[in-house]
Design an enzyme around this catalytic site. Structure first.
Site, PDB file in Angstrom:
ATOM      1  CB  SER A 125      -0.855  -0.025   1.272  1.00  0.00           C
ATOM      2  OG  SER A 125      -1.447   1.227   1.497  1.00  0.00           O
ATOM      3  CE1 TYR A 149      -3.738  -2.407   5.529  1.00  0.00           C
ATOM      4  CE2 TYR A 149      -3.406  -0.121   4.869  1.00  0.00           C
ATOM      5  CZ  TYR A 149      -3.654  -1.436   4.539  1.00  0.00           C
ATOM      6  OH  TYR A 149      -3.818  -1.791   3.231  1.00  0.00           O
ATOM      7  CE  LYS A 153      -1.469  -4.473   3.490  1.00  0.00           C
ATOM      8  NZ  LYS A 153      -1.791  -5.753   2.861  1.00  0.00           N
TER       9      LYS A 153
HETATM   10  P1  NAD Z   1     -11.053  -6.655   1.334  1.00  0.00           P
HETATM   11  O1  NAD Z   1     -11.262  -6.618   2.807  1.00  0.00           O
HETATM   12  O2  NAD Z   1     -12.228  -6.405   0.462  1.00  0.00           O
HETATM   13  O3  NAD Z   1     -10.401  -8.044   0.909  1.00  0.00           O
HETATM   14  C1  NAD Z   1      -9.541  -8.763   1.763  1.00  0.00           C
HETATM   15  C2  NAD Z   1     -10.041 -10.195   1.806  1.00  0.00           C
HETATM   16  O4  NAD Z   1      -9.180 -10.956   2.640  1.00  0.00           O
HETATM   17  C3  NAD Z   1     -11.453 -10.317   2.396  1.00  0.00           C
HETATM   18  O5  NAD Z   1     -12.245 -11.099   1.541  1.00  0.00           O
HETATM   19  C4  NAD Z   1     -11.250 -11.002   3.743  1.00  0.00           C
HETATM   20  O6  NAD Z   1     -12.337 -11.825   4.094  1.00  0.00           O
HETATM   21  C5  NAD Z   1      -9.977 -11.783   3.478  1.00  0.00           C
HETATM   22  N1  NAD Z   1      -9.156 -12.049   4.668  1.00  0.00           N
HETATM   23  C6  NAD Z   1      -8.767 -11.180   5.636  1.00  0.00           C
HETATM   24  N2  NAD Z   1      -8.004 -11.809   6.539  1.00  0.00           N
HETATM   25  C7  NAD Z   1      -7.886 -13.092   6.132  1.00  0.00           C
HETATM   26  C8  NAD Z   1      -7.219 -14.235   6.642  1.00  0.00           C
HETATM   27  N3  NAD Z   1      -6.524 -14.172   7.772  1.00  0.00           N
HETATM   28  N4  NAD Z   1      -7.323 -15.398   5.969  1.00  0.00           N
HETATM   29  C9  NAD Z   1      -8.033 -15.483   4.827  1.00  0.00           C
HETATM   30  N5  NAD Z   1      -8.694 -14.435   4.295  1.00  0.00           N
HETATM   31  C10 NAD Z   1      -8.615 -13.260   4.947  1.00  0.00           C
HETATM   32  O7  NAD Z   1      -9.882  -5.625   1.007  1.00  0.00           O
HETATM   33  P2  NAD Z   1      -9.346  -5.124  -0.401  1.00  0.00           P
HETATM   34  O8  NAD Z   1      -9.677  -3.689  -0.505  1.00  0.00           O
HETATM   35  O9  NAD Z   1      -9.755  -6.046  -1.478  1.00  0.00           O
HETATM   36  O10 NAD Z   1      -7.788  -5.228  -0.136  1.00  0.00           O
HETATM   37  C11 NAD Z   1      -7.027  -6.350  -0.551  1.00  0.00           C
HETATM   38  C12 NAD Z   1      -5.594  -6.167  -0.094  1.00  0.00           C
HETATM   39  O11 NAD Z   1      -5.086  -4.957  -0.641  1.00  0.00           O
HETATM   40  C13 NAD Z   1      -5.436  -6.061   1.409  1.00  0.00           C
HETATM   41  O12 NAD Z   1      -4.250  -6.731   1.781  1.00  0.00           O
HETATM   42  C14 NAD Z   1      -5.293  -4.578   1.651  1.00  0.00           C
HETATM   43  O13 NAD Z   1      -4.548  -4.299   2.801  1.00  0.00           O
HETATM   44  C15 NAD Z   1      -4.557  -4.143   0.388  1.00  0.00           C
HETATM   45  N6  NAD Z   1      -4.787  -2.743   0.056  1.00  0.00           N
HETATM   46  C16 NAD Z   1      -6.066  -2.279  -0.065  1.00  0.00           C
HETATM   47  C17 NAD Z   1      -6.281  -0.930  -0.355  1.00  0.00           C
HETATM   48  C18 NAD Z   1      -7.672  -0.385  -0.462  1.00  0.00           C
HETATM   49  O14 NAD Z   1      -7.838   0.820  -0.351  1.00  0.00           O
HETATM   50  N7  NAD Z   1      -8.699  -1.180  -0.688  1.00  0.00           N
HETATM   51  C19 NAD Z   1      -5.189  -0.058  -0.546  1.00  0.00           C
HETATM   52  C20 NAD Z   1      -3.912  -0.585  -0.426  1.00  0.00           C
HETATM   53  C21 NAD Z   1      -3.704  -1.931  -0.142  1.00  0.00           C
HETATM   54  C1  UD1 Z   2      -7.181   5.785   3.732  1.00  0.00           C
HETATM   55  C2  UD1 Z   2      -6.190   5.262   4.750  1.00  0.00           C
HETATM   56  C3  UD1 Z   2      -5.006   4.690   3.991  1.00  0.00           C
HETATM   57  C4  UD1 Z   2      -5.483   3.596   2.990  1.00  0.00           C
HETATM   58  C5  UD1 Z   2      -6.490   4.253   2.043  1.00  0.00           C
HETATM   59  C6  UD1 Z   2      -7.044   3.328   1.012  1.00  0.00           C
HETATM   60  C7  UD1 Z   2      -6.469   6.715   6.726  1.00  0.00           C
HETATM   61  C8  UD1 Z   2      -5.852   7.778   7.562  1.00  0.00           C
HETATM   62  N1  UD1 Z   2      -5.763   6.361   5.614  1.00  0.00           N
HETATM   63  O1  UD1 Z   2      -6.506   6.743   2.992  1.00  0.00           O
HETATM   64  O2  UD1 Z   2      -4.090   4.112   4.886  1.00  0.00           O
HETATM   65  O3  UD1 Z   2      -4.388   3.113   2.236  1.00  0.00           O
HETATM   66  O4  UD1 Z   2      -7.576   4.755   2.843  1.00  0.00           O
HETATM   67  O5  UD1 Z   2      -7.839   2.348   1.601  1.00  0.00           O
HETATM   68  O6  UD1 Z   2      -7.519   6.176   7.042  1.00  0.00           O
HETATM   69  N2  UD1 Z   2     -12.823  11.770   3.093  1.00  0.00           N
HETATM   70  C9  UD1 Z   2     -13.864  12.578   3.445  1.00  0.00           C
HETATM   71  N3  UD1 Z   2     -14.977  12.021   3.991  1.00  0.00           N
HETATM   72  C10 UD1 Z   2     -15.108  10.672   4.191  1.00  0.00           C
HETATM   73  C11 UD1 Z   2     -14.028   9.836   3.820  1.00  0.00           C
HETATM   74  C12 UD1 Z   2     -12.900  10.424   3.286  1.00  0.00           C
HETATM   75  O7  UD1 Z   2     -13.800  13.800   3.275  1.00  0.00           O
HETATM   76  O8  UD1 Z   2     -16.150  10.219   4.699  1.00  0.00           O
HETATM   77  C13 UD1 Z   2     -11.627  12.370   2.469  1.00  0.00           C
HETATM   78  C14 UD1 Z   2     -10.329  12.134   3.231  1.00  0.00           C
HETATM   79  O9  UD1 Z   2     -10.095  13.163   4.147  1.00  0.00           O
HETATM   80  C15 UD1 Z   2      -9.303  12.108   2.094  1.00  0.00           C
HETATM   81  C16 UD1 Z   2     -10.086  11.548   0.904  1.00  0.00           C
HETATM   82  O10 UD1 Z   2     -11.463  11.744   1.213  1.00  0.00           O
HETATM   83  O11 UD1 Z   2      -8.890  13.410   1.763  1.00  0.00           O
HETATM   84  C17 UD1 Z   2      -9.854  10.066   0.677  1.00  0.00           C
HETATM   85  O12 UD1 Z   2     -10.098   9.374   1.896  1.00  0.00           O
HETATM   86  P1  UD1 Z   2     -10.040   7.761   1.963  1.00  0.00           P
HETATM   87  O13 UD1 Z   2     -10.883   7.194   0.892  1.00  0.00           O
HETATM   88  O14 UD1 Z   2     -10.351   7.372   3.363  1.00  0.00           O
HETATM   89  O15 UD1 Z   2      -8.525   7.428   1.601  1.00  0.00           O
HETATM   90  P2  UD1 Z   2      -7.153   7.944   2.272  1.00  0.00           P
HETATM   91  O16 UD1 Z   2      -7.391   9.002   3.270  1.00  0.00           O
HETATM   92  O17 UD1 Z   2      -6.217   8.267   1.176  1.00  0.00           O
END
Ligand code: NAD
Ligand code: UD1
Length: 339
Positions: A125, A149, A153
């Protein structure tokens, strides 16, 4: 390429990636404990791909389950999405995050090693960069996460760098995602958060569909053009394509790949609201409130390295991200919970 195991494949990014893997002709198995996803996703993946998707209901921390999975199937690669991702929860329950994200990854890597599987893509991430004092993050930007978190990572990235050093035959890609949004264009799969969404896009779409009254905008006094936070939103299908590109690159290149997956273009909260209103035809009521603790004013990817080494770049803009999110939300107001 043989069979691919996708941990966390029932989740948001994993499910979109499974579709593209299947379309590319790969045999895919999903391993998920369903802690943040629904069983119904698998049926929809089968419907969209026309293929059988093997589903293994298991936890990556369950060594016996992994051993059985690896002994019964020959996987060529693992894509490791499984993990917890809520920043504020990670601050309040650090051990839960270290256990799930770090210990879970260690068990997975050990069992991969025992089964002689050495090709891996890991979901990292942009959070690993923390607050580096610049706004455009290159892969060389120092890594200093500012929450638990992000720390989990970084720890897994460090473990993988050491595994690669000790086992040069391992082929590893560390993909640092920026802000994934959007949904599959069919409207059949998308992001379905349990409870109140933490992130901007799911919150906006739940307001649009009438599940929430209004959006709270966290601050309009940032040093940005309209005062609201700037982020690099990337369509989840572009992100999924990045995983395929990484798999291809791993087949050709034996070095450890570390790349940002973002568009390189920041958009503000107000721009996202306005794009969503345009895509949906619905007005999004919002209220400006104070800044959210831990938020940065602005950050986005330097996306050049992914273009150079994966031959991948994001193609879809915010209008498409909003249109696809809206189609998914409108057709599935309660996510997968209606099944
Ligand atoms: P998500 O929660 O939708 O998907 C994660 C999946 O992993 C879920 O289906 C959950 O049930 C499963 N899971 C969690 N813990 C587990 C375990 N111990 N064993 C087996 N399954 C497990 O999240 P996502 O948004 O699809 O994210 C996927 C990956 O990408 C995650 O590792 C997350 O940290 C990373 N990531 C997500 C974002 C984002 O904003 N969505 C950003 C950066 C990185
Ligand atoms: C958040 C996480 C980051 C993670 C990312 C993607 C925090 C501090 N950071 O980042 O670690 O990688 O999500 O999953 O939680 N916002 C609003 N109102 C809302 C929600 C968000 O104004 O209800 C604004 C936030 O202030 C930000 C932008 O929207 O400026 C995006 O927010 P968000 O989607 O939560 O992503 P990040 O803050 O980038």
């Amino acid at each position: 390429m043989g069979k691919v195991l996708v941990t966390g494949g029932a989740g948001y990014i994993g499910s979109h990636t499974v579709i593209q893997l299947a379309h590319a002709g790969l045999e895919v198995a999903v391993l998920d404990n369903l802690s943040n996803s629904s069983r119904g996703v698998i049926a929809r993946l089968e419907e969209l791909t026309g293929k059988t998707i093997q589903f293994i209901h298991a936890d990556v921390r369950d060594r016996d389950a992994l051993r059985a999975v690896f002994s019964e199937n020959a996987y060529e690669a693992v894509i490791h999405f499984a993990g917890l991702k809520a920043v504020s929860e990670s601050q309040n329950e650090p051990l839960k995050y270290f256990d799930n994200n770090v210990s879970g990854s260690i068990v997975l890597f050990e069992e991969m090693m025992n089964a002689d599987i050495s090709k891996l893509i890991f979901s990292s991430s942009a959070t690993v960069y923390g607050d580096p004092g610049c706004v455009c993050y290159a892969e060389t930007t120092p890594l200093k996460p500012i929450n638990v978190y992000g720390q989990t990572k970084l720890m897994v990235e460090d473990i993988l760098r050491d595994i690669k050093w000790a086992n040069p035959q391992w082929q590893i890609a560390l993909l640092r995602y920026f802000n994934p949004v959007g949904a599959h264009e069919s409207g059949r799969i998308g992001e379905s958060p349990f409870g109140t969404p933490n992130n901007l896009m799911p919150f906006i779409s739940q307001v649009a569909v009438g599940k929430r009254e209004k959006l709270m905008v966290y601050g309009n006094d940032y040093p940005t053009p309209d005062g609201t936070g700037l982020r690099d939103y990337i369509h989840v299908d572009d992100l999924a394509a990045g995983h395929l590109a990484a798999l291809n690159a791993l087949s050709k290149d034996n070095s450890l790949i570390t790349v940002n997956l973002g568009t390189g273009k920041p958009n503000s909260v107000l721009e996202m609201i306005s794009a969503f209103e345009k895509a949906s035809g619905v007005t999004i009521p919002y209220e400006i409130i104070g800044r959210r603790s831990g938020d940065l004013p602005e950050y986005y990817a330097d996306a050049h390295l992914a273009k150079k080494i994966l031959n991948w770049e994001a193609k879809l803009g915010i209008d498409r991200m909003c249109a696809d999110t809206w189609r998914w939300q409108k057709n599935n107001p309660n996510g997968y919970c209606d099944q």
